[in-house]
Design an enzyme around this catalytic site. Structure first.
Site, PDB file in Angstrom:
ATOM      1  N   ASP A 206      40.026  41.023  38.451  1.00  0.00           N
ATOM      2  CA  ASP A 206      38.769  41.540  37.924  1.00  0.00           C
ATOM      3  C   ASP A 206      38.687  43.047  38.218  1.00  0.00           C
ATOM      4  O   ASP A 206      39.595  43.795  37.873  1.00  0.00           O
ATOM      5  CB  ASP A 206      37.613  40.719  38.522  1.00  0.00           C
ATOM      6  CG  ASP A 206      36.239  41.115  38.054  1.00  0.00           C
ATOM      7  OD1 ASP A 206      35.853  40.708  36.948  1.00  0.00           O
ATOM      8  OD2 ASP A 206      35.532  41.820  38.807  1.00  0.00           O
TER       9      ASP A 206
ATOM     10  N   HIS B  68      37.389  32.425  34.748  1.00  0.00           N
ATOM     11  CA  HIS B  68      37.550  33.789  35.252  1.00  0.00           C
ATOM     12  C   HIS B  68      38.039  33.864  36.694  1.00  0.00           C
ATOM     13  O   HIS B  68      38.754  34.798  37.062  1.00  0.00           O
ATOM     14  CB  HIS B  68      36.211  34.524  35.146  1.00  0.00           C
ATOM     15  CG  HIS B  68      36.267  35.932  35.637  1.00  0.00           C
ATOM     16  ND1 HIS B  68      36.988  36.917  34.983  1.00  0.00           N
ATOM     17  CD2 HIS B  68      35.701  36.539  36.723  1.00  0.00           C
ATOM     18  CE1 HIS B  68      36.864  38.066  35.635  1.00  0.00           C
ATOM     19  NE2 HIS B  68      36.090  37.859  36.696  1.00  0.00           N
TER      20      HIS B  68
END
Length: 310
Positions: free
Chosen positions: A108, A290
């Site tokens: 991320d 994610h």
């Protein structure tokens, strides 16, 4: 024995004008460093499943809480979180341990910093492994302006910049609920609701999908953000236009051997131009959302270790 007990005790290290809370494993593998960089809104603890596998593979594993997180420094000035400061922390951390270079792994926002390391300090980066976020090519106009045109004012990147302090306050007041509602997997397909997604999550009474982690693991994240607040970490977003200017004259190509790991069900789209900007890249996709290394720890470890040893 729980994973929390097994996670190493941190050391507070002064580098680059700040104090970083650093977790370390595999000191017996000194000379073969790998640095793991967490995303937002996360913590070094998000790499808990990777430490044993990387130590077993022969690595000295260094996992900082980056500035703005945990017990690391949270400077007040927004500019203290630009890409030169964030990568400067990592080069100074290498200096602290006496390493010329290392393998860098990011997830991320941590991936964005690792791509930045490879661009700004290529001599310090041996190999790149990034999860979730592909290399972001420089757009024609500054990133936040570009996103505002494309996604509108409720996009959370834009909202963080155009309405400073609003989201910070709501996330701080609803810290536990926000993190509980955010760290989910196997999410049902739903039409996007109006408003700013992070504020919606902070105010939603019930979470969707299934939890990514146990309550005791979640508590690590909650207690860290209850102490630090969210402003320092959100300031990373508030430097995106500044970073766009700082990278204007930097070679945009990543030359190091690189591994990109996507989550098939992640809301972040895959890059169509990755091999153009990262010519020496291998790509793997895992069946997850994610929070890749926490959702699929065994598969993530296998992908990383096999790629490093191939």
């Amino acid at each position: 024995m729980s994973e929390i007990i097994n996670f190493p005790k941190p050391e507070l290290i002064r580098v680059n004008g700040v104090q970083l809370e650093v977790f370390e494993a595999g000191k017996e593998n000194a000379g073969n460093p790998i640095v793991l960089c967490h995303g937002w809104p996360e913590h070094a603890y998000s790499w808990r499943y990777q430490l044993p596998a990387l130590v077993a593979a022969g690595y000295h594993v260094i996992v900082p809480n980056q500035r703005g997180y945990g017990n690391s420094s949270c400077p007040d000035e927004i500019t203290a979180y630009d890409i030169t400061r964030l990568t400067g922390d990592l080069t100074a951390l290498l200096d602290h341990y006496g390493y010329q270079n290392a393998v860098f792994v990011g997830h991320d926002w941590g991936a964005n910093v690792v791509w930045g390391m490879a661009l700004l300090h290529p001599e310090r980066v041996e190999k790149v492994i990034n999860l979730a976020l592909p290399h972001q090519a420089r757009t024609e106009k500054p990133w936040i302006d570009f996103m505002e045109e494309l996604f509108g004012e409720d996009n959370y990147f834009v909202h963080f910049n155009r309405k400073p302090g609003v989201a910070d306050d709501i996330l701080n007041k609803n810290c536990r609920r926000f993190l509980r509602n955010l760290f989910r997997k196997n999410l049902p397909e739903m039409l996007p609701e109006p408003g700013m997604i992070m504020i919606n999550l902070a105010e939603a009474q019930a979470p969707a999908g299934a939890p990514v982690m146990s309550d005791s693991d979640l508590e690590i994240f909650v207690s860290a953000f209850e102490k630090s607040g969210f402003t320092g970490s959100i300031n990373w977003y508030r430097c995106l236009n500044r970073n766009w200017h700082l990278l204007a004259d930097v070679d945009p190509v990543i030359h190091q051997p690189s591994l990109m790991i996507y989550g098939e069900r992640d809301s972040i789209p895959k890059s169509n131009s990755l091999s153009h900007f990262v010519p020496n890249v291998d790509v793997i996709s895992l069946d997850c959302g994610h929070w890749i290394q926490q959702e699929k720890p065994k598969e993530t470890n296998k992908a990383i270790v096999e790629w490093l040893t191939s």
